[in-house]
Design an enzyme around this catalytic site. Sequence first.
Site, PDB file in Angstrom:
ATOM      1  N   HIS A 267       1.000  -1.231   0.029  1.00 53.93           N
ATOM      2  CA  HIS A 267       0.017  -0.031  -0.006  1.00 53.93           C
ATOM      3  C   HIS A 267       0.785   1.201  -0.102  1.00 53.93           C
ATOM      4  CE1 HIS A 267      -2.219   3.199   2.473  1.00 53.93           C
ATOM      5  NE2 HIS A 267      -3.032   2.912   1.532  1.00 53.93           N
ATOM      6  N   SER A 268       0.439   2.209  -0.742  1.00 55.35           N
ATOM      7  CA  SER A 268       1.252   3.532  -0.963  1.00 55.35           C
ATOM      8  C   SER A 268       2.673   3.394  -0.991  1.00 55.35           C
ATOM      9  CB  SER A 268       0.845   3.950   0.617  1.00 55.35           C
ATOM     10  OG  SER A 268       1.222   5.599   0.542  1.00 55.35           O
ATOM     11  N   LEU A 269       3.493   3.964  -0.308  1.00 56.44           N
ATOM     12  CA  LEU A 269       5.156   3.694  -0.324  1.00 56.44           C
ATOM     13  C   LEU A 269       5.351   2.268  -0.619  1.00 56.44           C
ATOM     14  CD1 LEU A 269       7.937   4.964  -0.589  1.00 56.44           C
ATOM     15  CD2 LEU A 269       7.670   4.953   1.971  1.00 56.44           C
TER      16      LEU A 269
END
Length: 413
Positions: A267-269
């Site tokens: 998720h995300s980074l």
Amino acid sequence: MLLPFFSSVVFPVFSLFFPEYTPSSSPSARSELHFELRHSHAVTSAAHVYFSNVGRSNPLRAERQPAFTLRSKDIKTYKPLSAAAYVDARKRSIYRAESEVLHWDEEEVPGPDVESRESLLMLARMTSNAYNEPDSKEWYDLEGNYILNDPIGWKPDADGFRGYVFATPDNSTVILSIKGTSAWVSGGGPTTTKDKINDNLLFSCCCARVDWTWTTVCDCHRGGWKCDQECVEQSLVDDSLFYPIGTNLYNNLTYMYPNANIWLTGHSLGGALASLLGVTFGAPVVAFESPGEKMAAQRLHLPSPPSLQHITHVYHTADPIPMGTCTGVLSSCAIGGFALESSCHLGKVIRYDTVSNLSWSVNFRTHSIVRVIEDILSVPWAPAMLEGREVPEARPQDDCVECYRWEYGNFTK
Ligand SMILES: *[C@@H]1O[C@H](CO)[C@@H](O)[C@H](O)[C@H]1NC(C)=O
Ligand SMILES: *[C@@H]1O[C@H](CO)[C@@H](O)[C@H](O)[C@H]1NC(C)=O
Ligand SMILES: *[C@@H]1O[C@H](CO)[C@@H](O)[C@H](O)[C@H]1NC(C)=O
């Protein structure tokens, strides 16, 4: 030290409980795979990757079918013929500005079926769990009653990447989940500082130079909208531990599971890292709400395979982070110290139009993986169903433009 907890008593226990499980020998076009939680992983100081075995607080429950079920589908990936040739090509590109033709091996491997809503939902839950310990109330219980035997890197003051390793009982397929930046999820925590520097190096146009009040993360701004290209590339290669930690993590995992197909999710980074590793190793990827990582791949000089069909991004339009709209001095990202300006993603994108279809307003709070799980993936998506699909069609981001105000070149200081 490599794999310090590798020889604990957990593996014999597992093999006792799954002796009778025989997987389909060669997965056909589409099949179902069951995963169990095996290890947690974390990065400690000095960029060391630690794996720790995960046990069960109630071993009797393990007799049930492992609870993470995913549909798989054969997909095409490209792997460099040799890891050494890949590293060499990358070095020549970085240090001598020479590009060489790298030979890629085309392979058909079982990947996650990204047209299945349930499978995306399961991967999203595995990704969400990367933020939490199995005994926390945020943990998506997938019926295992798991406990961390040795939560190194999971203490509240630990920094950097972490997540879990899941595997099928026969070890043929392994999933690595990687957590993202904590700040957007629960208002911070100590992993925030290192994550922030990494985010700003990777996803800003020019060293997080938002305006003159900002402390930049590298020294490449050359006045006005000018940015020194060689300088931003060099600072990313030199200063960001992000990619080298990821490659260590991946290499360590292939050492533990030499014959496995490895899938990456995050998720995300964590999703951006999963994608960069997927490009490098030809491993299937599903990334959720990741900021655009295409610019970072270019700046890191990652050699690019003939096709990136094995990389799938999933995000929604009310989340300004993958959309690349959480920008400007007054944006919530900038106020939090993040300069997330990139918007172009590698591979294909499954884009949920929550703004048009659910009337959501753009807000970085919708970035949370829990929102994606609870409000998007847990229920049938009507606009897709009208077209006879379970999820929106995955499409490449053609003609994507980012950082258009900036001029990149060779500028003197
Ligand atoms: C595992 O990662 C460490 C760094 O944490 C690295 O030094 C080592 O070479 C890796 N081991 C393998 C087998 O790739
Ligand atoms: C799967 O891998 C683990 C190591 O993580 C090993 O202990 C176990 O014996 C393997 N199981 C099979 C069926 O190969
Ligand atoms: C969903 O939004 C798209 C625009 O992205 C629109 O074309 C479509 O009609 C909408 N569908 C529904 C069911 O609201």
